[in-house]
Motif scaffolding. Structure first.
Motif, PDB file in Angstrom:
ATOM      1  N   ASP A  61       1.205   4.222  -2.993  1.00  0.00           N
ATOM      2  CA  ASP A  61       1.120   5.668  -2.754  1.00  0.00           C
ATOM      3  C   ASP A  61       2.352   6.384  -3.299  1.00  0.00           C
ATOM      4  N   GLU A  81       0.842  -1.210   0.000  1.00  0.00           N
ATOM      5  CA  GLU A  81       0.000   0.000   0.000  1.00  0.00           C
ATOM      6  C   GLU A  81       0.873   1.255   0.000  1.00  0.00           C
ATOM      7  N   LYS A  82       1.934   1.248   0.785  1.00  0.00           N
ATOM      8  CA  LYS A  82       2.855   2.399   0.802  1.00  0.00           C
ATOM      9  C   LYS A  82       3.525   2.563  -0.560  1.00  0.00           C
ATOM     10  N   GLU A 107       2.327   6.489  -7.191  1.00  0.00           N
ATOM     11  CA  GLU A 107       1.407   7.502  -7.691  1.00  0.00           C
ATOM     12  C   GLU A 107       2.004   8.904  -7.533  1.00  0.00           C
ATOM     13  N   ARG A 108       2.584   9.169  -6.369  1.00  0.00           N
ATOM     14  CA  ARG A 108       3.177  10.488  -6.108  1.00  0.00           C
ATOM     15  C   ARG A 108       4.334  10.755  -7.072  1.00  0.00           C
TER      16      ARG A 108
END
Length: 147
Positions: A30, A26-27, A33-34
């Motif tokens: 993120d 999950e990290k 995407e960033r």
């Protein structure tokens, strides 16, 4: 003599490690995407500007699983700007107007011309190169924090 062993801590560690995979993933999603959006912003800043169309078409497509992305322009000539072009012939389109340009106040009309090519003006590759090390560092940090 009697030896005892308490495996409760080992079981807790095993449970924690079992939960780590989804939390790390999950990290990573993120971060991916960033970084994709960061690459777009850097590409837009680094893109050469004539009309602004190239810069305006730079975007990112995040993979459905959020573990990868593709970033770049949708302008048809984006690759020609990034990598340059070799010398090449340009012909008028069938039924179209003759090629026209003005040089030193003189109008020139031709059926075909020889283009000398263009030098590369990289903007997306430097954007990726700038942010990939940040992504690797952030992902390693995220995994280390969870584990």
């Amino acid at each position: 003599m009697r030896i005892t062993m308490d495996v409760r801590e080992v079981r807790r560690l095993a449970d924690d490690l079992g939960d780590a995979g989804p939390r790390v993933e999950e990290k990573v999603k993120d971060i991916t995407e960033r970084i994709g959006h960061d690459v777009v912003r850097s590409g837009q800043v680094g893109a050469p500007v004539d009309t602004g169309h190239l810069r305006a078409t730079i975007g990112v497509d995040i993979d459905p699983d959020r573990l990868g992305f593709e970033a770049g322009p949708t302008a048809s000539y984006g690759g020609h700007v990034e990598f340059g072009t070799l010398p090449h012939e340009i012909r008028r389109r069938p039924g179209g107007p003759r090629l026209h340009w003005v040089a030193n106040g003189t109008h020139h009309f031709r059926e075909r011309v020889w283009h000398p090519g263009t030098a590369p003006q990289p903007y997306m590759i430097p954007a990726f190169e700038r942010h990939v090390p940040q992504a690797v560092t952030a992902m390693a940090r995220a995994a280390g924090d969870i584990l």
